[in-house]
Design a protein around this motif. Sequence first.
Motif, PDB file in Angstrom:
ATOM      1  N   GLY A 257       0.883  -1.152   0.183  1.00 35.90           N
ATOM      2  CA  GLY A 257       0.099   0.072   0.138  1.00 35.90           C
ATOM      3  C   GLY A 257       0.731   1.119   0.161  1.00 35.90           C
ATOM      4  N   LYS A 258       1.863   1.104  -0.586  1.00 37.47           N
ATOM      5  CA  LYS A 258       2.958   2.455  -0.539  1.00 37.47           C
ATOM      6  C   LYS A 258       3.872   2.464  -1.946  1.00 37.47           C
ATOM      7  CE  LYS A 258       6.314   1.007   2.731  1.00 37.47           C
ATOM      8  NZ  LYS A 258       7.085   1.255   3.987  1.00 37.47           N
ATOM      9  N   THR A 259       4.390   3.389  -2.012  1.00 31.59           N
ATOM     10  CA  THR A 259       5.576   3.308  -3.043  1.00 31.59           C
ATOM     11  C   THR A 259       7.042   3.353  -2.289  1.00 31.59           C
ATOM     12  OG1 THR A 259       4.224   4.726  -4.496  1.00 31.59           O
ATOM     13  CG2 THR A 259       6.517   4.927  -5.165  1.00 31.59           C
ATOM     14  N   LEU A 260       7.900   2.541  -2.581  1.00 32.51           N
ATOM     15  CA  LEU A 260       9.227   2.621  -2.337  1.00 32.51           C
ATOM     16  C   LEU A 260      10.033   3.245  -3.272  1.00 32.51           C
ATOM     17  CD1 LEU A 260       9.097  -1.232  -1.732  1.00 32.51           C
ATOM     18  CD2 LEU A 260       8.234   0.379  -0.261  1.00 32.51           C
ATOM     19  N   VAL A 261      10.904   3.978  -2.540  1.00 38.40           N
ATOM     20  CA  VAL A 261      12.263   4.658  -3.479  1.00 38.40           C
ATOM     21  C   VAL A 261      13.345   4.028  -2.662  1.00 38.40           C
ATOM     22  CG1 VAL A 261      13.200   6.709  -4.022  1.00 38.40           C
ATOM     23  CG2 VAL A 261      10.686   6.494  -3.977  1.00 38.40           C
TER      24      VAL A 261
ATOM     25  N   ASP B 253      -0.609  10.656  -9.231  1.00 38.66           N
ATOM     26  CA  ASP B 253      -1.542   9.709 -10.143  1.00 38.66           C
ATOM     27  C   ASP B 253      -0.490   8.935 -10.665  1.00 38.66           C
ATOM     28  OD1 ASP B 253      -3.546  11.430  -9.221  1.00 38.66           O
ATOM     29  OD2 ASP B 253      -3.342  12.768 -10.899  1.00 38.66           O
ATOM     30  N   ALA B 254       0.643   9.395 -11.217  1.00 40.05           N
ATOM     31  CA  ALA B 254       1.424   8.281 -11.936  1.00 40.05           C
ATOM     32  C   ALA B 254       2.564   7.820 -11.152  1.00 40.05           C
ATOM     33  CB  ALA B 254       2.376   9.440 -12.802  1.00 40.05           C
ATOM     34  N   ARG B 255       2.170   7.441  -9.909  1.00 45.13           N
ATOM     35  CA  ARG B 255       3.149   6.614  -8.948  1.00 45.13           C
ATOM     36  C   ARG B 255       3.474   5.269  -9.500  1.00 45.13           C
ATOM     37  NH1 ARG B 255      -1.746   7.036  -6.564  1.00 45.13           N
ATOM     38  NH2 ARG B 255      -2.960   5.106  -6.028  1.00 45.13           N
ATOM     39  N   GLY B 256       2.673   4.777 -10.342  1.00 42.14           N
ATOM     40  CA  GLY B 256       2.989   3.431 -10.980  1.00 42.14           C
ATOM     41  C   GLY B 256       3.610   3.490 -12.423  1.00 42.14           C
ATOM     42  N   ASP B 257       3.820   4.876 -12.661  1.00 38.53           N
ATOM     43  CA  ASP B 257       4.656   4.963 -14.088  1.00 38.53           C
ATOM     44  C   ASP B 257       5.796   5.642 -13.858  1.00 38.53           C
ATOM     45  OD1 ASP B 257       2.374   3.896 -15.782  1.00 38.53           O
ATOM     46  OD2 ASP B 257       1.297   5.590 -15.405  1.00 38.53           O
ATOM     47  N   ILE B 258       6.181   5.963 -12.707  1.00 39.98           N
ATOM     48  CA  ILE B 258       7.798   6.326 -12.430  1.00 39.98           C
ATOM     49  C   ILE B 258       8.804   5.431 -11.833  1.00 39.98           C
ATOM     50  CG2 ILE B 258       9.080   8.166 -11.031  1.00 39.98           C
ATOM     51  CD1 ILE B 258       6.555   9.735 -11.132  1.00 39.98           C
TER      52      ILE B 258
ATOM     53  N   GLN C  91       4.405   7.657 -18.703  1.00 41.65           N
ATOM     54  CA  GLN C  91       3.014   8.338 -19.308  1.00 41.65           C
ATOM     55  C   GLN C  91       2.985   9.517 -18.941  1.00 41.65           C
ATOM     56  OE1 GLN C  91       1.103   6.569 -20.768  1.00 41.65           O
ATOM     57  NE2 GLN C  91       1.913   4.568 -20.715  1.00 41.65           N
ATOM     58  N   ALA C  92       2.331  10.570 -19.613  1.00 45.27           N
ATOM     59  CA  ALA C  92       2.192  12.000 -19.561  1.00 45.27           C
ATOM     60  C   ALA C  92       1.768  12.416 -18.040  1.00 45.27           C
ATOM     61  CB  ALA C  92       1.223  12.544 -20.604  1.00 45.27           C
ATOM     62  N   LEU C  93       2.279  13.275 -17.429  1.00 43.84           N
ATOM     63  CA  LEU C  93       1.871  13.625 -16.147  1.00 43.84           C
ATOM     64  C   LEU C  93       0.604  14.530 -16.135  1.00 43.84           C
ATOM     65  CD1 LEU C  93       5.374  14.337 -14.607  1.00 43.84           C
ATOM     66  CD2 LEU C  93       3.995  12.232 -14.413  1.00 43.84           C
ATOM     67  N   SER C  94      -0.205  14.185 -14.961  1.00 47.99           N
ATOM     68  CA  SER C  94      -1.329  15.214 -14.970  1.00 47.99           C
ATOM     69  C   SER C  94      -0.952  16.672 -14.430  1.00 47.99           C
ATOM     70  CB  SER C  94      -2.344  14.562 -14.027  1.00 47.99           C
ATOM     71  OG  SER C  94      -1.855  14.347 -12.645  1.00 47.99           O
ATOM     72  N   GLU C  95      -1.812  17.526 -14.532  1.00 47.50           N
ATOM     73  CA  GLU C  95      -1.360  18.850 -14.198  1.00 47.50           C
ATOM     74  C   GLU C  95      -1.294  18.773 -12.450  1.00 47.50           C
ATOM     75  OE1 GLU C  95      -0.966  21.624 -15.591  1.00 47.50           O
ATOM     76  OE2 GLU C  95      -1.031  20.775 -17.279  1.00 47.50           O
ATOM     77  N   GLY C  96      -2.201  17.837 -11.771  1.00 47.46           N
ATOM     78  CA  GLY C  96      -1.951  17.846 -10.465  1.00 47.46           C
ATOM     79  C   GLY C  96      -0.646  17.566 -10.081  1.00 47.46           C
ATOM     80  N   ASP C  97      -0.209  16.467 -10.868  1.00 45.73           N
ATOM     81  CA  ASP C  97       1.025  15.585 -10.531  1.00 45.73           C
ATOM     82  C   ASP C  97       2.168  16.834 -10.769  1.00 45.73           C
ATOM     83  OD1 ASP C  97       0.052  13.486  -9.772  1.00 45.73           O
ATOM     84  OD2 ASP C  97       0.875  12.305 -11.560  1.00 45.73           O
TER      85      ASP C  97
END
Length: 445
Positions: A148-152, A190-195, A215-221
């Motif tokens: 349930g999180k993103t690892l860096v 929104d793009a956490r799975g595409d970075i 993928q293209a990033l949203s304005e919010g991102d």
Amino acid sequence: MARNRIDKTPFPVRITGMSHDGRGVARREDGAHAGKAMFVSGALPGETVMVEQSGRSRQYDEGRAVEILSASPDRVSPKCPHFGVCSGCVLQHLDADKQIGLKQQELLDNLQRIGHVTPQEVLAPLVDTSWGYRRKGRFSVRHVLKKGKTLVGFRELDPRFVADIQSCHTVIPEIGMKVGALAEMIDQLDARGDIPQVEFIAGDDTIALVFRHLQALSEGDIEKLKRFGEAHNFAIYLQPGGVASVHPLWPDTSRLVYALKSWDVELEFKPLDFIQVNRGLNEKMIAHALGLLAPEAGERILDLFCGLGNFTLPLARVAEVVVGVEGDAGLVQRARDNATRNGLSNVQFHAADLSEPLQNQAWIKQTFDRLLLDPARAGAESVLKQLPLDGLKRIVYVSCHPGSLARDAGWLVNEAGWTLTKAGVMDMFPHTAHVESIAVFEKGR
């Protein structure tokens, strides 16, 4: 038990040596496996450990130390809580002085075993600070649904996985202490799975983060990335495609530079350019290399694999003429620009693939007094065999791989008639198994 399943029941082994990648080396003593080589992460020479097997092949087995039964006197407590999981640095459990001694022995062993050469003099190791030194690198990024999180972070010892880290003590603190904050920010995108990755690089005044996105990033991102850059004083770059696609997001423009104050030189670079990762050691290494090369008034110097001019521009302060050659045309142009900005008119730069035939290159037909080279891991075998070496007085070879240096040293000494007068190690990557070294060759001694 299934035939192909590895039995993970721990068993004792005695560690007798160290591998080139920082793992303990042992010989199994149990039953049908007796005598088989085993590589054990987290173990040191002289120790007896309980090992859990993690891999196997026909030639050797792999495992990790799960209990230290008899500890080496050189063992220390790792500073990082992620040690043993993260692969970023695998020698934190070994005393720092012993680490560099181990690397020196690896260099000497490679020179003897591969090149069949021995230096007349072993140089004292070149060292600098062992923590908070890394100013360039790449973090992997993975959004893990089960957690349930993103690892860096860097890869785990099992490279299929990204280490779940909050900080890194080998990376410069401005970045290393903010890994957790970076992961938290990416997890909100929104793009956490595409970075898939974030590259970092630091100049003297600016730190850049380059976000690769699929993928293209949203304005919010985009707004979240900008706010993160502002809050933490990072220049934010985006990379939607190849290297040429990198462009600034925030601020609109930024300048990445590092100064070499001893030579009154400043080098400008781009976010994905190669620079030496350890700033303090780099300056010591340049002084060390120039001292060993010992250029004299009126001499012409050839600098191969010159990159941005890390050695070339300081050399131009002390030599009559310096010619730098590099395979990356973009780096060559930036090296030329750096020479102009520093007011150096006695330096020339050429773009050439140094692993290819060079007979049509104008620079190789010139005469030179001394040669400095700093190749990538593959070494410099091809270019050395094409150079007119007879006119050179001295060669200084800076290496990031002891095996390729040993091979090239063997050819220079045993085939081309040079003498390996000096060799030593430089600790560019403390707490890792990486070996940076330097060697000096002279003709006819």
